[in-house]
Design an enzyme around this catalytic site. Structure first.
Site, short mmCIF file in Angstrom:
data_model
loop_
_atom_site.label_atom_id
_atom_site.label_comp_id
_atom_site.label_asym_id
_atom_site.label_seq_id
_atom_site.Cartn_x
_atom_site.Cartn_y
_atom_site.Cartn_z
N LYS A 101 -3.06 -3.12 -3.16
CA LYS A 101 -3.98 -4.28 -3.08
C LYS A 101 -4.63 -4.33 -1.70
O LYS A 101 -5.82 -4.62 -1.56
CB LYS A 101 -3.20 -5.58 -3.37
CG LYS A 101 -4.08 -6.81 -3.52
CD LYS A 101 -4.38 -7.53 -2.23
CE LYS A 101 -5.18 -8.80 -2.45
NZ LYS A 101 -5.61 -9.44 -1.20
N GLU B 103 -11.86 -13.02 2.03
CA GLU B 103 -10.58 -13.09 2.75
C GLU B 103 -10.76 -12.83 4.24
O GLU B 103 -11.31 -11.79 4.64
CB GLU B 103 -9.62 -12.04 2.14
CG GLU B 103 -8.22 -12.10 2.73
CD GLU B 103 -7.23 -11.20 1.99
OE1 GLU B 103 -7.36 -11.03 0.76
OE2 GLU B 103 -6.32 -10.67 2.65
N HIS C 230 -3.56 -13.43 10.71
CA HIS C 230 -4.13 -14.05 9.52
C HIS C 230 -4.35 -15.54 9.73
O HIS C 230 -5.38 -16.09 9.37
CB HIS C 230 -3.13 -13.83 8.38
CG HIS C 230 -3.78 -13.75 7.05
ND1 HIS C 230 -4.48 -12.65 6.65
CD2 HIS C 230 -3.85 -14.63 6.04
CE1 HIS C 230 -4.94 -12.85 5.45
NE2 HIS C 230 -4.57 -14.05 5.05
N ASP D 284 -19.71 -1.55 -9.65
CA ASP D 284 -18.77 -2.18 -10.57
C ASP D 284 -17.35 -2.06 -9.99
O ASP D 284 -16.66 -1.06 -10.18
CB ASP D 284 -18.88 -1.47 -11.93
CG ASP D 284 -17.98 -2.07 -12.99
OD1 ASP D 284 -17.08 -2.85 -12.65
OD2 ASP D 284 -18.18 -1.73 -14.17
C1 MEV Z 1 -3.20 -8.98 1.81
O1 MEV Z 1 -4.47 -9.27 1.26
C2 MEV Z 1 -2.94 -7.50 1.79
C3 MEV Z 1 -1.53 -7.08 2.25
O2 MEV Z 1 -0.55 -7.76 1.49
C4 MEV Z 1 -1.42 -5.59 2.01
C5 MEV Z 1 -0.04 -5.02 2.21
O3 MEV Z 1 0.95 -5.76 2.06
O4 MEV Z 1 0.03 -3.82 2.50
C6 MEV Z 1 -1.29 -7.41 3.70
#
Ligand code: MEV
Length: 426
Positions: free
Chosen positions: A264, A80, A378, A280
């Site tokens: 995430k 990413e 991004h 792992d």
């Molecule tokens: C994207 O890979 C991760 C985000 O969605 C994390 C978040 O929303 O805090 C930008």
């Protein structure tokens, strides 16, 4: 680093040269990074079944991390865009506040034995308690090397559970200090060896014998504070940024839908370092999300608040079952190189780096989301991938990506259109 020799501005050979000088990488490490060395098909064929090829991912090196007063370069394996740049930039801000402070609990894993068909649960519980010391002594003999290194069994805990399917049943937890290993093999071996003794003592039947990925006795925690003044950027005041980050965190704290995405973002950083070291990452993921739900409601793994002096402070704590010995960490040449890049001496040191990167990643995401949104940064990086997918090569990639961003049309169809226009012109 001066303006001229910033890591991200260097060519690949300059970066390798920099790593040789900074962390003493050797020819074999550079070969692993450049693709001339690294994992061979022969080794891969020994690692899993039905091997039919190799699969590569980018390895970036995050800059500016200071953890417990020590500067660290951090290898991150991830597909990413933005993640490595974001981690580095946040580490730079955190450095202004003295860097990350990180700590770990002892590397104690939990192994579970599910005991079924126990004739009398209360008698069985008492019997295990009465034999606890001998059982632990026997467990200590299973892996003499680990015991010699200061690891080994620490405790036996009996839990009584109920399921609609099984009724009441017992679970025995073996608490096992695995030192610098991830520990799954050591724990599972100990469980399988101890089970017949526990069956004999209780009259029950040991059904499952497996480690728990909710490694909540093996926690890693990082904290950091960013001076208020360092938070302002573009048109955003420092107070706006700080309060925006805290409000963004509060959303995740209150809502599982947001917490999943918030966490995430944390795992973007954590998994990338875990993967770079051949550990792992599924185990770390499972532990993280189970830990996030430990109160009975899934919530944020991190916490952000305003310090008394107005600075922004954050904290992240989660289970961190990572090792520096055994498994792919030693077999995969690039994983070995990753450990050398970080110059870690132990699994606990590695865990401290990993959790600090997770916190940096969380800060980056919240800062972007609470201000200009994530698409701006991004898209610039995403545009490069779109350019490559459309067929751009060499210098065309940057040029095409820049045009896509400028047109605010980061789309494959537009990229192809521009490329064919260029070809027609040529
Ligand atoms: C994207 O890979 C991760 C985000 O969605 C994390 C978040 O929303 O805090 C930008």
């Amino acid at each position: 680093m001066t303006e001229k020799n910033k890591y991200y501005q260097m060519s690949l050979p300059e970066r390798w040269h920099n790593l040789r000088g900074n962390v003493g990488l050797q020819d074999e490490d550079i070969a692993a990074l450049s693709g001339e060395g690294g994992l061979t098909l022969e080794t891969a064929n020994q690692m899993i079944e039905n091997v039919s090829g190799l699969y590569s991912l980018p390895l970036g090196v995050a800059q500016h991390f200071v953890i417990n007063g020590v500067e660290r370069l951090v290898p991150m394996v991830i597909e990413e865009p933005s993640v490595v740049a974001a981690a580095s930039y946040m580490a730079k801000l955190v450095k202004l506040g003295g860097g990350f402070t990180a700590e770990t609990t002892p590397p104690e894993m939990i192994g579970q034995i599910q005991l079924l068909d126990v004739p009398d649960i209360r008698v069985a519980k008492r019997a295990i308690a009465a034999h606890k010391d001998t059982l632990l002594a026997e467990a200590a003999e299973i892996d003499p090397i680990l015991t010699k290194l200061g690891g080994g069994p620490r405790d036996l805990i009996v839990r009584e559970l109920y399921s609609d399917t099984l009724g009441d049943f017992l679970v025995v937890h073996l608490i096992y200090d695995v030192r610098d290993a991830m520990g799954a093999n050591a724990v599972n071996t100990a469980l399988e060896t101890l089970s017949p003794r526990i069956e004999a003592i209780t009259g029950g039947r040991a059904h499952l014998r497996i480690l728990s990925n909710l490694a909540d006795r093996r926690l890693a925690k990082a904290t950091c504070c960013i001076p208020l003044a360092a938070l302002s950027f573009r048109d955003f005041t420092a107070q706006e940024v700080r309060d925006g980050i805290i409000a963004a965190w509060a959303f995740a704290e209150a809502d599982p839908y947001r917490a999943a995405t918030h966490n995430k973002g944390i795992m973007n950083g954590i998994d990338a370092v875990v993967l770079a070291t051949g550990n792992d990452w599924r185990a770390v993921e499972a532990g993280a999300h189970a830990y996030a739900a430990r109160s009975g409601r899934y919530t944020s793994l991190s916490r952000w608040w305003q310090a008394e002096n107005g600075d922004l402070c954050g904290e992240l704590a989660l289970p961190m079952a990572v090792g520096t010995v055994g498994g792919a960490t030693r077999v995969h040449p690039t994983a070995r190189t990753s450990l050398r890049i970080m110059q870690v001496e132990s699994a606990q040191e590695l865990a401290q780096i990993v959790v600090s990167v997770g916190l940096a990643q969380n800060l980056a995401a919240l800062r972007a989301l609470a201000t200009e949104g994530i698409q701006r940064g991004h898209m610039a990086l995403h545009a490069r991938q779109v350019a490559i997918s459309a067929g751009a090569a060499g210098a065309q990639i940057e040029r095409l990506a820049a045009q896509l961003v400028q047109e605010r049309a980061v789309r494959i169809d537009r990229a192809r259109e521009i490329l064919s226009q260029w070809q027609a012109q040529a």
